[in-house]
Scaffold this motif. Structure first.
Motif, PDB file in Angstrom:
ATOM      1  N   PRO A   1     -12.076  23.890 -38.529  1.00 48.18           N
ATOM      2  CA  PRO A   1     -12.155  24.173 -39.894  1.00 48.18           C
ATOM      3  C   PRO A   1     -10.928  24.625 -40.567  1.00 48.18           C
ATOM      4  O   PRO A   1     -10.090  25.144 -39.705  1.00 48.18           O
ATOM      5  CB  PRO A   1     -13.119  25.087 -40.018  1.00 48.18           C
ATOM      6  N   PRO A   2     -10.742  24.727 -41.902  1.00 47.29           N
ATOM      7  CA  PRO A   2      -9.610  25.328 -42.251  1.00 47.29           C
ATOM      8  C   PRO A   2      -9.232  26.734 -42.043  1.00 47.29           C
ATOM      9  O   PRO A   2      -8.135  27.213 -41.781  1.00 47.29           O
ATOM     10  CB  PRO A   2      -9.813  25.018 -43.930  1.00 47.29           C
ATOM     11  N   ALA A   3     -10.243  27.483 -41.929  1.00 47.30           N
ATOM     12  CA  ALA A   3     -10.015  28.925 -41.443  1.00 47.30           C
ATOM     13  C   ALA A   3      -9.342  28.977 -40.127  1.00 47.30           C
ATOM     14  O   ALA A   3      -8.711  30.019 -39.892  1.00 47.30           O
ATOM     15  CB  ALA A   3     -11.584  29.574 -41.469  1.00 47.30           C
ATOM     16  N   GLN A   4      -9.927  28.209 -39.370  1.00 48.34           N
ATOM     17  CA  GLN A   4      -9.354  28.129 -37.993  1.00 48.34           C
ATOM     18  C   GLN A   4      -7.643  27.974 -38.143  1.00 48.34           C
ATOM     19  O   GLN A   4      -6.942  28.392 -37.158  1.00 48.34           O
ATOM     20  CB  GLN A   4      -9.883  27.361 -36.861  1.00 48.34           C
ATOM     21  N   VAL A   5      -7.484  26.832 -38.571  1.00 52.62           N
ATOM     22  CA  VAL A   5      -6.234  26.564 -39.058  1.00 52.62           C
ATOM     23  C   VAL A   5      -5.287  27.529 -39.401  1.00 52.62           C
ATOM     24  O   VAL A   5      -4.045  27.941 -39.099  1.00 52.62           O
ATOM     25  CB  VAL A   5      -6.003  25.407 -39.815  1.00 52.62           C
ATOM     26  N   VAL A   6      -5.719  28.123 -40.440  1.00 52.24           N
ATOM     27  CA  VAL A   6      -4.986  29.209 -41.142  1.00 52.24           C
ATOM     28  C   VAL A   6      -4.810  30.536 -40.084  1.00 52.24           C
ATOM     29  O   VAL A   6      -3.672  30.982 -39.906  1.00 52.24           O
ATOM     30  CB  VAL A   6      -5.786  29.812 -42.192  1.00 52.24           C
ATOM     31  N   ARG A   7      -5.929  30.630 -39.081  1.00 53.47           N
ATOM     32  CA  ARG A   7      -5.886  31.787 -38.335  1.00 53.47           C
ATOM     33  C   ARG A   7      -4.700  31.336 -37.294  1.00 53.47           C
ATOM     34  O   ARG A   7      -3.939  32.058 -36.703  1.00 53.47           O
ATOM     35  CB  ARG A   7      -6.999  32.025 -37.567  1.00 53.47           C
ATOM     36  N   MET A   8      -4.841  30.203 -36.848  1.00 54.53           N
ATOM     37  CA  MET A   8      -3.579  29.491 -35.842  1.00 54.53           C
ATOM     38  C   MET A   8      -2.257  29.863 -36.621  1.00 54.53           C
ATOM     39  O   MET A   8      -1.402  30.370 -35.903  1.00 54.53           O
ATOM     40  CB  MET A   8      -3.975  28.309 -35.765  1.00 54.53           C
ATOM     41  N   MET A   9      -2.178  29.622 -37.741  1.00 56.00           N
ATOM     42  CA  MET A   9      -0.814  29.598 -38.375  1.00 56.00           C
ATOM     43  C   MET A   9      -0.452  31.174 -38.560  1.00 56.00           C
ATOM     44  O   MET A   9       0.761  31.470 -38.549  1.00 56.00           O
ATOM     45  CB  MET A   9      -0.863  28.994 -39.716  1.00 56.00           C
ATOM     46  N   ARG A  10      -1.584  31.991 -38.653  1.00 60.58           N
ATOM     47  CA  ARG A  10      -1.136  33.547 -38.866  1.00 60.58           C
ATOM     48  C   ARG A  10      -0.526  34.061 -37.504  1.00 60.58           C
ATOM     49  O   ARG A  10       0.315  34.892 -37.339  1.00 60.58           O
ATOM     50  CB  ARG A  10      -2.509  34.175 -39.411  1.00 60.58           C
ATOM     51  N   VAL A  11      -1.118  33.356 -36.466  1.00 59.08           N
ATOM     52  CA  VAL A  11      -0.747  33.767 -35.289  1.00 59.08           C
ATOM     53  C   VAL A  11       0.987  33.223 -34.856  1.00 59.08           C
ATOM     54  O   VAL A  11       1.809  34.078 -34.418  1.00 59.08           O
ATOM     55  CB  VAL A  11      -1.742  33.649 -34.076  1.00 59.08           C
ATOM     56  N   GLU A  12       0.904  32.201 -35.340  1.00 57.21           N
ATOM     57  CA  GLU A  12       2.176  31.600 -35.257  1.00 57.21           C
ATOM     58  C   GLU A  12       3.391  31.886 -36.025  1.00 57.21           C
ATOM     59  O   GLU A  12       4.453  32.410 -35.359  1.00 57.21           O
ATOM     60  CB  GLU A  12       2.209  29.865 -35.529  1.00 57.21           C
ATOM     61  N   ALA A  13       2.754  32.372 -37.274  1.00 56.58           N
ATOM     62  CA  ALA A  13       3.801  33.073 -38.073  1.00 56.58           C
ATOM     63  C   ALA A  13       4.118  34.536 -37.552  1.00 56.58           C
ATOM     64  O   ALA A  13       5.350  34.991 -37.564  1.00 56.58           O
ATOM     65  CB  ALA A  13       3.121  33.354 -39.536  1.00 56.58           C
ATOM     66  N   GLY A  14       3.173  35.280 -36.936  1.00 55.77           N
ATOM     67  CA  GLY A  14       3.482  36.505 -36.291  1.00 55.77           C
ATOM     68  C   GLY A  14       4.422  36.472 -35.118  1.00 55.77           C
ATOM     69  O   GLY A  14       5.300  37.099 -34.900  1.00 55.77           O
TER      70      GLY A  14
END
Length: 857
Positions: A771-784
């Motif tokens: 889902p989009p929310a999981q993609v955003v969480r993935m990118m949040r971790v990647e950005a961190g």
């Protein structure tokens, strides 16, 4: 054919070149701004006022030359004073109606409450001989000229402010004791409505010469020409007459250089700042644009592979890339010039607010900085395009399709070799202060830090990959499935992430290295001055500082053991290196003889200050090692007016940052400084057993004789030292903030483009059930992870050069870097990185998966 293909590419791939366009526009903006600073520093800054009526002003040289194998010329902060005999030589030249010698010195009206009139302009009021009034020209509005000692003429604005007219008496504070003067007239500057930037007080010529305090010396000679005289012919005759006399001619706007010493110092600061930072911006632009172009090549690898597969030669691909960059850089640099002019104006306001330049200093705007910005930006872009074009052209036709589908791991041999070599060179340069105590070692360590940061930028892909492996375990444990995806992405696409992580690392490391020297120096100067001033009281204030008589009077007071007057200046010393002279600028102090050890503890390590009089000098340990001298040696020194002397070194001391690297007898410094210089401070030590309260009361009683004199109740850092320490940090921080902002924008631009280029990847994840929310969480971790790696590497890499620079400057390996400043740099970096990844992610997720999966690269 190449340009036709380029035009088609630019129309179809405008978004792919936005990164390079923004980076180049920002570089052009900064180069334009710093170019305007440089042009302004080479210009006048403030037009002449008191010399406005003189066709030519004869002043001292604004440079000096040293010879050691070869000859090198070094500029002075202000024109040197002249021998008074020059006035007679000028008067004898054909076409000269009158040659008017002029001197200037502090002269301020004492208010009824005992304070000093602020002056009403950019500078406090100054005193001059009445003969110099003709150079304005000033004309009498009322009254008569001063004829003898004790009489003065005030300019109209000053007279109105202090409510004095002909026949009234005013008290004036000058380099001598304050005394009452009879106002005999009121004068105003003819031919202009512009207010005086320094109010004028005119004395009789004899009294002005006495108050100036430099027998046989003058500041300048104003030349009034005979009617009908050709100015150019007159200037040629004056040049011939004064050849070899140490005098030079100032005409037009250049006359302000002699009239305003504060403007001369500001011009020197602007020139140094702009020249160094302009070159730095060009280098950073090359690095940032190279990374952006490399990302563009990576995203276009299928297109480039197809071109190679259909028989495009490497030369054609190279020419196509160079033509693309040429068109983009020309457009971007032209666009960036206009905001560069606005940035220069904002920078002028900031430098004025912090006291680096006077408030009325006018910047010089012209086409040259804009043309240089365009040329430098295009040249930097083409240089950066070489690597990207070589990479694109290196694809072999038989491997084209495979090259287009798979991102290769690792680095090319050339890039890896350059990265490792630069890192090793940076480490070697950073270690220099461990073996040498010279200024060269500290400068080498700073350059070493910059080389190490650039090396990490070149080696960014393997660095990101290694850091990702280290973070993999903790991230997976704490973040769950989306953390697994983020770790897999960072490890599989290290080259793509390095395009953003590398510049972020550069931003942090560059800021730390550049700010380490001024912050460490300023903090160490405060500490050393606080520890080294052992006096019980500090006197400061007065018309231009405590008058010279204040030292004598303070020392004669009951309960006073010692009093030392201090005047600060800049001197120059040199030594021969590789067959040519290397000239060093040193902050210096001139001290009155006798009792210096009882008011200041300079941390003497060799010799002693008892012999510091006459032809003698004391040096800091760093200066002594840099110049290669020891106690008993003679050292070549050029005094503030450029005069060459060879004093004997009588002492070497530790606390050079707090007191200046060179300590001279005060009479030597004052004799070779113009403008009626007085002291900056007087340090007073109470006698053993004396009541401090009574001593303080007696010192405060000196204010009746020397109005404006302030008594600090304990020894400490003087106002001049505080101002100098703060100005050094601000002078570095203000333009550096612009460079850091440019880096932040360029990094954000690169990360945005890299993230928006992942629409197909996001669509694939959503089609397989994410889902989009999981993609955003993935990118949040990647950005961190990206931000964390950049901040960690950008902080760790400069630690070695920062520690060794601090060791070379202060003797301690702990750099004085303000925690809040570091936190601000990290916060700005983190905010830039997170926003540049997460915001485009949400934008990319607006694309429907079935549409996004079909998008081309």
């Amino acid at each position: 054919m190449v340009f036709k293909l380029v035009r088609m590419t630019l129309r179809q791939r405008r978004a792919g070149l936005v990164g390079a366009f923004v980076a180049l526009a920002g570089a052009s903006m900064l180069i334009t701004a710093f170019g305007i600073l440089l042009q302004s520093g080479l210009g006048t800054g403030v037009a002449a006022q008191r010399y406005g009526g003189a066709e030519v002003v004869v002043g001292g040289e604004q440079s000096f030359s040293v010879t050691a194998g070869k000859t090198k010329t070094k500029p002075l902060a202000r024109p040197a004073p002249l021998d008074s005999d020059v006035a007679g030589e000028v008067a004898a030249v054909e076409g000269v109606r009158e040659a008017v010698p002029d001197v200037g010195f502090p002269a301020r009206v004492v208010r009824d409450d005992g304070g000093l009139d602020p002056g009403g302009g950019e500078q406090p009021s100054t005193g001059h001989g009445w003969a110099g009034a003709a150079l304005g020209p000033f004309g009498l509005d009322r009254g008569r000229a001063p004829r003898q000692a004790g009489e003065v003429v005030l300019d109209a604005a000053l007279a109105e402010r202090v409510r004095a007219g002909p026949g009234r008496r005013v008290t004036l504070a000058t380099p001598r004791e304050a005394r009452e003067y009879l106002v005999t007239g009121i004068a105003s500057l003819r031919g202009t409505d512009r207010p005086l930037r320094a109010a004028a007080v005119f004395f009789s010529d004899a009294e002005a010469a006495a108050l100036y305090g430099r027998p046989g010396r003058i500041d300048a000679v104003g030349v009034l020409a005979e009617p009908g005289t050709d100015p150019d012919a007159l200037a040629r005759r004056l040049d011939e007459k004064l050849a070899g006399s140490g005098a030079r001619l100032y005409r037009g706007d250049d006359r302000g250089r002699v009239e305003f010493p504060d403007v001369a110092a500001a011009r020197s600061d602007l020139t140094e700042m702009a020249a160094s930072l302009g070159a730095t911006v060009v280098l950073i632009a090359m690095i940032v644009v190279a990374g952006t172009l490399a990302l563009g090549v990576h995203q276009r690898r299928r297109e480039l592979a197809l071109l190679r597969a259909v028989a495009a030669t490497p030369r054609q691909v190279y020419k196509m890339m160079a033509a693309e960059v040429l068109l983009v850089s020309l457009a971007a640099s032209a666009v960036g010039c206009v905001p560069g002019v606005l940035v220069a104006g904002l920078l002028r306001e900031a430098l004025s607010a912090t006291g680096v330049i006077p408030g009325d200093f006018a910047f010089s705007y012209g086409p040259l900085p804009l043309l240089v910005a365009v040329f430098a930006s295009v040249a930097a872009a083409e240089a950066a395009a070489v690597g990207a074009a070589r990479k694109a052209a290196a694809i072999r036709p038989v491997e084209a399709l495979g090259e287009g589908r798979i991102e290769r791991a690792g680095l090319g041999r050339g890039r890896a070799f350059c990265g490792v070599l630069l890192f090793l060179l940076g480490v070697a340069a950073s270690l220099l202060p461990l073996f040498f105590g010279t200024v060269f070692a500290v400068a080498g360590a700073g350059m070493g830090g910059f080389l190490m940061v650039i090396a990490v930028l070149l080696l960014a892909p393997p660095v990101v990959s290694a850091a990702s492996r280290l973070l993999a375990g903790p991230v997976r444990r704490r973040t769950g499935p989306h953390g697994h995806l983020a770790v897999a992405n960072t490890r599989a696409h290290a080259r793509r992430l390095a395009a953003g992580t590398g510049p972020l690392t550069l931003a942090v490391g560059f800021a730390l290295v550049q700010l380490c020297v001024p912050t460490t120096t300023a903090a160490a100067a405060r500490e050393q001055a606080g520890q080294g001033v052992v006096a019980d009281f500090t006197l400061r204030g007065g018309p231009g500082g405590p008058p010279s008589g204040a030292v004598r009077d303070a020392a004669s007071l009951p309960g006073v053991a010692a009093a030392t007057g201090v005047v600060r200046a800049e001197v120059h010393a040199y030594r021969e290196l590789l067959g040519s002279p290397e000239v060093f600028d040193y902050p210096a102090q001139g001290v009155t003889p006798g009792g210096v050890e009882r008011t200041m503890d300079l941390g003497v390590t060799a010799g002693g200050l008892a012999r510091l009089e006459g032809d003698a000098v004391a040096l800091s340990g760093s200066a002594a090692e840099t110049l290669g001298v020891h106690v008993g040696d003679e050292v070549p020194v050029n005094l503030p007016d450029g005069t060459a002397v060879r004093p004997e070194v009588v002492a070497v001391y530790e606390r050079g940052l707090g007191f200046g690297d060179v300590t001279l007898p005060q009479e030597t410094v004052l004799a070779h400084s113009g403008g009626g210089r007085v002291q900056d401070a007087v340090f007073v030590t109470a006698a053993e057993g004396a009541d401090p309260g009574e001593v303080e009361a007696r010192l405060r009683g000196l204010a009746e004789r020397y109005p404006g004199l302030e008594v600090l109740d304990e020894g400490g850092l003087s106002a001049a030292q505080r101002s100098q320490a703060t100005a050094s940090v601000l002078t570095s921080a203000l333009p550096l903030a612009l460079v850091f902002g440019y880096l932040a924008i360029s990094v954000a631009n690169t990360l945005v483009l890299a993230t928006l280029g992942r629409v197909r990847e996001f669509s694939l994840l959503r089609l397989v059930g994410a889902p989009p929310a999981q993609v955003v969480r993935m990118m949040r971790v990647e950005a961190g992870m990206v931000v964390g790696i950049a901040v960690a590497v950008g902080t760790l890499v400069p630690l070695l050069p920062m520690a060794t620079m601090s060791l070379g400057l202060t003797g301690s390996p702990l750099p004085r870097f303000p925690v809040l400043l570091y936190a601000g740099i990290v916060a700005m970096t983190a905010l830039t990185g997170l926003a540049a990844i997460l915001l485009p992610t949400r934008l990319a997720l607006r694309t429907r998966p079935v549409e996004g999966i079909g998008l081309r690269e």
